[in-house]
Design a protein around this motif. Structure first.
Motif, mmCIF file in Angstrom:
data_model
loop_
_atom_site.group_PDB
_atom_site.id
_atom_site.type_symbol
_atom_site.label_atom_id
_atom_site.label_comp_id
_atom_site.label_asym_id
_atom_site.label_seq_id
_atom_site.Cartn_x
_atom_site.Cartn_y
_atom_site.Cartn_z
ATOM 1 N N ALA A 3 3.245 -0.429 5.039
ATOM 2 C CA ALA A 3 2.173 -1.304 4.395
ATOM 3 C C ALA A 3 2.423 -0.988 3.093
ATOM 4 C CB ALA A 3 1.297 0.602 4.454
ATOM 5 N N VAL A 4 1.653 -2.781 2.348
ATOM 6 C CA VAL A 4 1.093 -3.440 1.475
ATOM 7 C C VAL A 4 0.203 -2.808 0.651
ATOM 8 C CG1 VAL A 4 0.998 -5.755 0.177
ATOM 9 C CG2 VAL A 4 1.465 -5.852 2.511
ATOM 10 N N PRO A 12 -1.366 -11.652 -4.890
ATOM 11 C CA PRO A 12 -0.885 -10.816 -4.317
ATOM 12 C C PRO A 12 0.942 -10.737 -4.396
ATOM 13 C CG PRO A 12 -2.772 -12.618 -3.323
ATOM 14 C CD PRO A 12 -2.599 -12.594 -4.745
ATOM 15 N N ALA A 13 1.430 -11.615 -4.918
ATOM 16 C CA ALA A 13 3.117 -11.856 -5.211
ATOM 17 C C ALA A 13 3.473 -10.410 -6.076
ATOM 18 C CB ALA A 13 3.293 -13.209 -6.122
ATOM 19 N N SER A 14 2.505 -9.910 -6.252
ATOM 20 C CA SER A 14 2.877 -8.983 -7.702
ATOM 21 C C SER A 14 2.883 -6.977 -6.865
ATOM 22 C CB SER A 14 2.004 -7.582 -8.504
ATOM 23 O OG SER A 14 0.345 -8.261 -8.024
ATOM 24 N N LEU A 15 2.677 -7.741 -5.152
ATOM 25 C CA LEU A 15 2.707 -6.131 -4.200
ATOM 26 C C LEU A 15 3.229 -6.209 -3.271
ATOM 27 C CD1 LEU A 15 -0.905 -6.171 -3.049
ATOM 28 C CD2 LEU A 15 -0.328 -5.335 -5.258
ATOM 29 N N ARG A 16 4.208 -5.552 -2.577
ATOM 30 C CA ARG A 16 5.237 -5.414 -2.228
ATOM 31 C C ARG A 16 4.568 -4.148 -0.841
ATOM 32 N NH1 ARG A 16 8.550 -0.832 -3.170
ATOM 33 N NH2 ARG A 16 7.998 0.589 -4.622
ATOM 34 N N VAL A 17 5.484 -4.615 0.258
ATOM 35 C CA VAL A 17 5.779 -3.875 1.696
ATOM 36 C C VAL A 17 6.599 -2.446 1.360
ATOM 37 C CG1 VAL A 17 5.998 -3.320 3.673
ATOM 38 C CG2 VAL A 17 5.059 -5.509 2.838
ATOM 39 N N GLU A 18 5.674 -1.454 1.141
ATOM 40 C CA GLU A 18 6.720 0.077 0.616
ATOM 41 C C GLU A 18 6.547 1.208 2.356
ATOM 42 O OE1 GLU A 18 4.802 2.328 -2.295
ATOM 43 O OE2 GLU A 18 4.014 0.320 -3.657
ATOM 44 N N PHE A 308 2.674 -11.702 3.684
ATOM 45 C CA PHE A 308 1.891 -11.107 3.290
ATOM 46 C C PHE A 308 1.152 -12.721 2.228
ATOM 47 C CE2 PHE A 308 3.261 -8.392 0.633
ATOM 48 C CZ PHE A 308 2.740 -8.448 -0.516
ATOM 49 N N ALA A 309 2.022 -12.752 0.899
ATOM 50 C CA ALA A 309 1.307 -12.543 -0.003
ATOM 51 C C ALA A 309 1.434 -14.974 0.246
ATOM 52 C CB ALA A 309 2.779 -12.472 -1.265
ATOM 53 N N ASP A 310 2.698 -15.093 0.863
ATOM 54 C CA ASP A 310 2.456 -16.695 1.388
ATOM 55 C C ASP A 310 0.916 -17.034 2.277
ATOM 56 O OD1 ASP A 310 4.889 -16.716 0.529
ATOM 57 O OD2 ASP A 310 6.471 -16.338 2.529
ATOM 58 N N ALA A 311 0.620 -15.798 3.007
ATOM 59 C CA ALA A 311 -0.710 -16.270 4.200
ATOM 60 C C ALA A 311 -2.105 -16.473 2.830
ATOM 61 C CB ALA A 311 -0.706 -15.610 5.094
ATOM 62 N N LEU A 312 -1.489 -15.623 2.122
ATOM 63 C CA LEU A 312 -2.397 -15.538 1.205
ATOM 64 C C LEU A 312 -2.622 -16.624 -0.190
ATOM 65 C CD1 LEU A 312 -2.253 -11.535 -0.180
ATOM 66 C CD2 LEU A 312 -4.836 -12.682 1.561
#
Length: 329
Positions: A3-4, A12-18, A308-312
């Motif tokens: 999950a992100v 968005p770039a500050s988040l990651r998949v965990e 996901f960050a690329d899409a956003l």
């Protein structure tokens, strides 16, 4: 599950998949093995902490999922394990497993792919409610759709055309104009024209035999919305969907009076909470139109969840056409 997670609001770039524990179905809930996720502009606002509904952190963003039902909770009667479904959530879609309330979950037609289902969720529901429930559309009316190449815009173009509208597509790029035409728009209005306050109305009048449009659907706000009010005919209706252009416009009440025009707003999630039976009715109509070939989402990109960050970023730059979708293999 993967999950992100939003632990702190930001970009968005500050988040990651965990890796996080799998959720468990509660009363009236459905656990979905996610196959596709629709990316929407509100997701960006949620991540930045600017959206009107923000649950306690940490949580996963995202409002559109499609996938296979893994399990159902008690008191679930309309959905069963193994069903192919789509669901609209308040949050939690950017994950490999998602929980959805029974009333927000819809069994897919056999002909609908998971990618199309994720792309059609919030955008098509929003467009339909804006046009019919808030705009009061009747067949034969002229409809101006601003931002017509975006997710909601293309949905509105297709729905309006399928129901008998004359569709005017408001765009600011020749490529967007061509896409809108491919999806059913009969007329193009250039939102990048100089002196937009007058030129938007002049374009509409020239294309519509000297008359304004009956309905404006506007997800942009700003100068485009201001100019669009001037392009309405007598007793025309404008529907406020969002403010992707940045500025929230202000309306002078005397102008509404002088032209006998009406302005309404659409917050679709209120219908989900207050009138789920209407949402289900609309979804079945959208399924019907899709199955007969009248609706088909334009999926610009289908990216893995990790991107996901690329899409956003495409949405953030205002460069999105159609829908961005995330795929979970």
């Amino acid at each position: 599950m993967k999950a992100v997670l939003i632990r702190e609001f930001g970009e968005p770039a500050s988040l990651r998949v965990e890796e996080v524990p799998d959720p468990i179905c509660g009363d009236g809930e459905i656990l979905i093995e996610v196959k596709a996720i629709g990316v929407n502009f509100p997701d960006l606002l949620v991540i930045q902490g600017k959206y009107q509904v923000l649950p306690p952190r940490p949580f996963s963003p995202g409002k559109d999922v499609a996938g296979i039902v893994r399990a159902v909770g008690v008191n679930v009667s309309t959905i069963k394990a193994g069903d192919r479904v789509m669901a609209q959530l308040e949050f939690g879609a950017y994950a490999s497993l998602a929980l959805a309330a029974q009333q927000s979950c819809h069994v897919l037609p056999e002909s609908m792919s998971f990618t199309d289902a994720a792309a059609m969720g919030l955008a098509y529901q929003t467009a339909y409610f804006a046009l019919l429930d808030r705009g009061g559309f009747t067949s034969g009316e002229a409809v101006l759709v601003n931002g017509a190449a975006g997710g909601i815009g293309l949905a509105a173009v297709q729905i309006a055309r399928s129901l008998g509208a004359t569709v005017f597509a408001g765009v600011n790029d020749p490529a967007h104009a061509e896409l809108a035409r491919q999806y059913g728009a009969q007329h193009i209005v250039d939102l990048d024209a100089s002196n937009l306050r007058d030129s938007l109305r002049d374009q509409v009048y020239a294309l519509n035999n000297g008359k304004g449009v009956d309905i404006v659907l506007d997800p942009l706000g700003g100068d485009v919305f201001d100019a669009s009010l001037r392009a309405l005919t007598w007793c025309g209706r404008a529907v406020v969907i969002g403010f992707a252009a940045g500025r929230i416009p202000e309306i002078k009440a005397n102008y509404l009076l002088l032209k006998n025009i009406a302005v309404s707003g659409l917050q679709w999630s209120d219908y989900r909470e207050r009138r789920p039976e209407r949402v289900e009715q609309v979804q079945q109509e959208l399924f019907r139109l899709y199955s007969m070939g009248a609706l088909k989402p334009h999926v610009a990109q289908a990216l893995p969840l990790a991107q996901f960050a690329d899409a956003l970023a495409v949405l953030q730059k205002g460069k999105s056409v159609g829908k961005q979708v995330l795929i979970i293999d």
